[in-house]
Motif scaffolding. Structure first.
Motif, PDB file in Angstrom:
ATOM      1  N   ALA A   2       0.829  -1.213   0.000  1.00 41.39           N
ATOM      2  CA  ALA A   2       0.000   0.000   0.000  1.00 41.39           C
ATOM      3  C   ALA A   2       0.862   1.262   0.000  1.00 41.39           C
ATOM      4  O   ALA A   2       1.763   1.401   0.823  1.00 41.39           O
ATOM      5  N   PRO A   3       0.592   2.175  -0.914  1.00 45.12           N
ATOM      6  CA  PRO A   3       1.361   3.424  -0.936  1.00 45.12           C
ATOM      7  C   PRO A   3       0.989   4.316   0.238  1.00 45.12           C
ATOM      8  O   PRO A   3      -0.099   4.188   0.808  1.00 45.12           O
ATOM      9  N   TYR A  92     -13.859   5.031  -7.265  1.00 43.27           N
ATOM     10  CA  TYR A  92     -13.129   3.759  -7.273  1.00 43.27           C
ATOM     11  C   TYR A  92     -12.578   3.503  -8.681  1.00 43.27           C
ATOM     12  O   TYR A  92     -11.374   3.259  -8.853  1.00 43.27           O
ATOM     13  N   ASP A  93     -13.462   3.574  -9.679  1.00 40.80           N
ATOM     14  CA  ASP A  93     -13.035   3.297 -11.060  1.00 40.80           C
ATOM     15  C   ASP A  93     -11.956   4.295 -11.504  1.00 40.80           C
ATOM     16  O   ASP A  93     -10.936   3.916 -12.081  1.00 40.80           O
ATOM     17  N   THR A  94     -12.188   5.574 -11.205  1.00 41.95           N
ATOM     18  CA  THR A  94     -11.228   6.615 -11.593  1.00 41.95           C
ATOM     19  C   THR A  94      -9.870   6.345 -10.962  1.00 41.95           C
ATOM     20  O   THR A  94      -8.826   6.408 -11.623  1.00 41.95           O
ATOM     21  N   SER A  95      -9.886   6.016  -9.684  1.00 41.34           N
ATOM     22  CA  SER A  95      -8.635   5.820  -8.955  1.00 41.34           C
ATOM     23  C   SER A  95      -7.861   4.606  -9.462  1.00 41.34           C
ATOM     24  O   SER A  95      -6.650   4.681  -9.713  1.00 41.34           O
ATOM     25  N   VAL A  96      -8.566   3.490  -9.631  1.00 42.80           N
ATOM     26  CA  VAL A  96      -7.893   2.272 -10.097  1.00 42.80           C
ATOM     27  C   VAL A  96      -7.285   2.511 -11.478  1.00 42.80           C
ATOM     28  O   VAL A  96      -6.130   2.151 -11.739  1.00 42.80           O
ATOM     29  N   VAL A  97      -8.042   3.170 -12.346  1.00 40.98           N
ATOM     30  CA  VAL A  97      -7.576   3.364 -13.728  1.00 40.98           C
ATOM     31  C   VAL A  97      -6.400   4.342 -13.775  1.00 40.98           C
ATOM     32  O   VAL A  97      -5.335   4.033 -14.315  1.00 40.98           O
ATOM     33  N   ILE A  98      -6.580   5.524 -13.186  1.00 42.78           N
ATOM     34  CA  ILE A  98      -5.503   6.532 -13.303  1.00 42.78           C
ATOM     35  C   ILE A  98      -4.244   6.037 -12.594  1.00 42.78           C
ATOM     36  O   ILE A  98      -3.145   6.172 -13.112  1.00 42.78           O
ATOM     37  N   SER A  99      -4.412   5.424 -11.419  1.00 38.28           N
ATOM     38  CA  SER A  99      -3.205   4.995 -10.690  1.00 38.28           C
ATOM     39  C   SER A  99      -2.477   3.861 -11.404  1.00 38.28           C
ATOM     40  O   SER A  99      -1.309   3.602 -11.130  1.00 38.28           O
ATOM     41  N   ASP A 117     -11.241   8.566  -0.759  1.00 41.80           N
ATOM     42  CA  ASP A 117     -11.643   7.453  -1.608  1.00 41.80           C
ATOM     43  C   ASP A 117     -10.626   7.183  -2.704  1.00 41.80           C
ATOM     44  O   ASP A 117     -10.274   6.029  -2.981  1.00 41.80           O
ATOM     45  N   LEU A 118     -10.137   8.253  -3.325  1.00 45.62           N
ATOM     46  CA  LEU A 118      -9.099   8.090  -4.354  1.00 45.62           C
ATOM     47  C   LEU A 118      -7.897   7.378  -3.750  1.00 45.62           C
ATOM     48  O   LEU A 118      -7.339   6.457  -4.331  1.00 45.62           O
ATOM     49  N   ALA A 119      -7.515   7.826  -2.543  1.00 46.24           N
ATOM     50  CA  ALA A 119      -6.338   7.261  -1.886  1.00 46.24           C
ATOM     51  C   ALA A 119      -6.557   5.791  -1.545  1.00 46.24           C
ATOM     52  O   ALA A 119      -5.681   4.948  -1.760  1.00 46.24           O
ATOM     53  N   LYS A 120      -7.741   5.486  -1.044  1.00 44.82           N
ATOM     54  CA  LYS A 120      -8.035   4.124  -0.599  1.00 44.82           C
ATOM     55  C   LYS A 120      -7.851   3.105  -1.732  1.00 44.82           C
ATOM     56  O   LYS A 120      -7.409   1.981  -1.500  1.00 44.82           O
ATOM     57  N   HIS A 121      -8.185   3.502  -2.942  1.00 48.76           N
ATOM     58  CA  HIS A 121      -8.173   2.539  -4.048  1.00 48.76           C
ATOM     59  C   HIS A 121      -6.985   2.726  -4.989  1.00 48.76           C
ATOM     60  O   HIS A 121      -6.892   2.045  -6.004  1.00 48.76           O
ATOM     61  N   SER A 122      -6.080   3.635  -4.635  1.00 49.61           N
ATOM     62  CA  SER A 122      -4.971   3.947  -5.534  1.00 49.61           C
ATOM     63  C   SER A 122      -3.768   3.043  -5.284  1.00 49.61           C
ATOM     64  O   SER A 122      -3.437   2.739  -4.143  1.00 49.61           O
TER      65      SER A 122
END
Ligand code: CP
Ligand code: NVA
Length: 321
Positions: A2-3, A92-99, A117-122
């Motif tokens: 986890a980052p 969730y989708d945005t974070s997984v994809v961009i990260s 939320d972005l952080a949680k799924h990145s």
């Protein structure tokens, strides 16, 4: 694996916060003397950092973009008209994809839950570039400015007076103050004070044995008494425009002026800070453009703060050394 993310100054130990400040100051000195430190040179070469902003920004956008460039990286600015950020797609989708495509995300959002939320799924570090609750990059710049102005050894024991809206900028500043042994007195009108849960979080950030205090009042003069630094921010944060008339009325009497400082009994040699953008209702021109004002060095320090945060969270993957 986890980052590690920077969502608030509350995520840092006092020692880590101090290290981010020293790194910002020493990089500032080196780069201004024409030398790029080896710790930074080319460290983001070949890497893309997504700068995702759902709100306007001058300082945060320019400082983070310039900071990424200074380390050889590519800052990819993504405004609200460019990507789906909290609209038309889950975070969730945005974070997984961009990260999956970049080395870090820097995000300016509305509700704090959005950046959380972005952080949680990145799969990469996320740096909060302003949420409804926190503004860590601003607080790093503010403390660099305070250290430069008062001397690093004299910061502990100072008193900051915040006169105005109890908002995102205040919350991280207050956390920073308690971590650094600085008293902070907040004057805000009833209805615009620090929410109870936030107050708990701020108080919990004082290290054990610290004597630094957070005090609250509805009387600006009480907060100003004995303070070394007077600070404020807009009374109408982004997204609160519809409340303008009500807020202007509620905050009447909270404008920072020489007269208020005198009446309240600020310390001789008191200084003024403001994160900007500024409006004349919260501070008059005499103070804002006067000799006590630190606002422009404070704004410049956003660049050095961004470099330090990117070094710590992206280059060194959350190891703040
Ligand atoms: N202080 C600050 O964050 O300013 P911007 O909104 O212009 O980025
Ligand atoms: N409190 C302000 C800060 C802007 C940098 C806002 O949230 O709009």
């Amino acid at each position: 694996f986890a980052p590690r993310h920077l969502l608030s100054i509350a995520d840092l130990t006092p020692a880590e916060f101090s290290t981010l400040l020293s790194n910002a100051s020493s990089h500032k000195a080196s780069i201004k003397s024409g030398v790029t430190p080896a710790a930074l040179a080319g460290k983001l070469s070949g890497k893309t950092i997504a700068l995702m902003f759902s709100k306007r920004s001058t300082r945060t956008r320019v400082s983070t973009e310039a900071a990424v460039t200074s380390m050889g990286g590519h800052p990819m600015f993504l405004g609200s008209g460019d990507i789906q950020l909290g609209v038309n797609e889950s975070l969730y989708d945005t974070s997984v994809v961009i990260s999956s495509m970049v080395s870090a995300m820097v995000a300016r959002v509305g509700a704090h839950a959005e950046v959380a939320d972005l952080a949680k799924h990145s799969s990469v570090p996320v740096i909060n570039a302003l949420s409804a609750d926190f503004h860590p990059l601003q607080t790093i710049a503010d403390f660099v400015t305070i250290q430069e102005t008062f001397g690093k050894e004299k910061v502990q024991g100072l008193k900051v007076a915040w006169v105005g809206d109890a908002n995102n900028v205040l919350f991280d500043l207050a956390i920073g103050c308690l971590k650094m042994g600085v008293d902070i007195a907040v004057a805000a009108p009833a209805g615009y004070t620090i929410p109870a849960a936030m107050k708990q979080l701020i108080l919990a950030s004082a290290p054990e044995g610290s004597t630094a205090k957070l005090t609250e009042t509805n009387v600006p003069e009480e907060a100003v008494k004995g303070s070394n630094i007077l600070v404020t921010d807009t009374w109408i944060s982004m997204g609160q425009e519809e409340e303008s008339a009500k807020r202007l009325k509620a905050f009447a009497g909270y404008q920072i002026t020489e007269e208020l400082a005198k009446r309240g009994g600020a310390k001789d040699g008191w200084r003024f800070m403001h994160c900007l953008p500024r409006h004349s209702e919260e501070v008059d021109d005499e103070v804002f453009y006067g000799k006590r004002s630190l606002v422009f060095p404070e704004a410049e320090n956003r660049l050095w703060a961004a470099i330090s945060a990117l070094e710590g969270f992206v280059v060194n993957k959350g190891k703040i050394v």
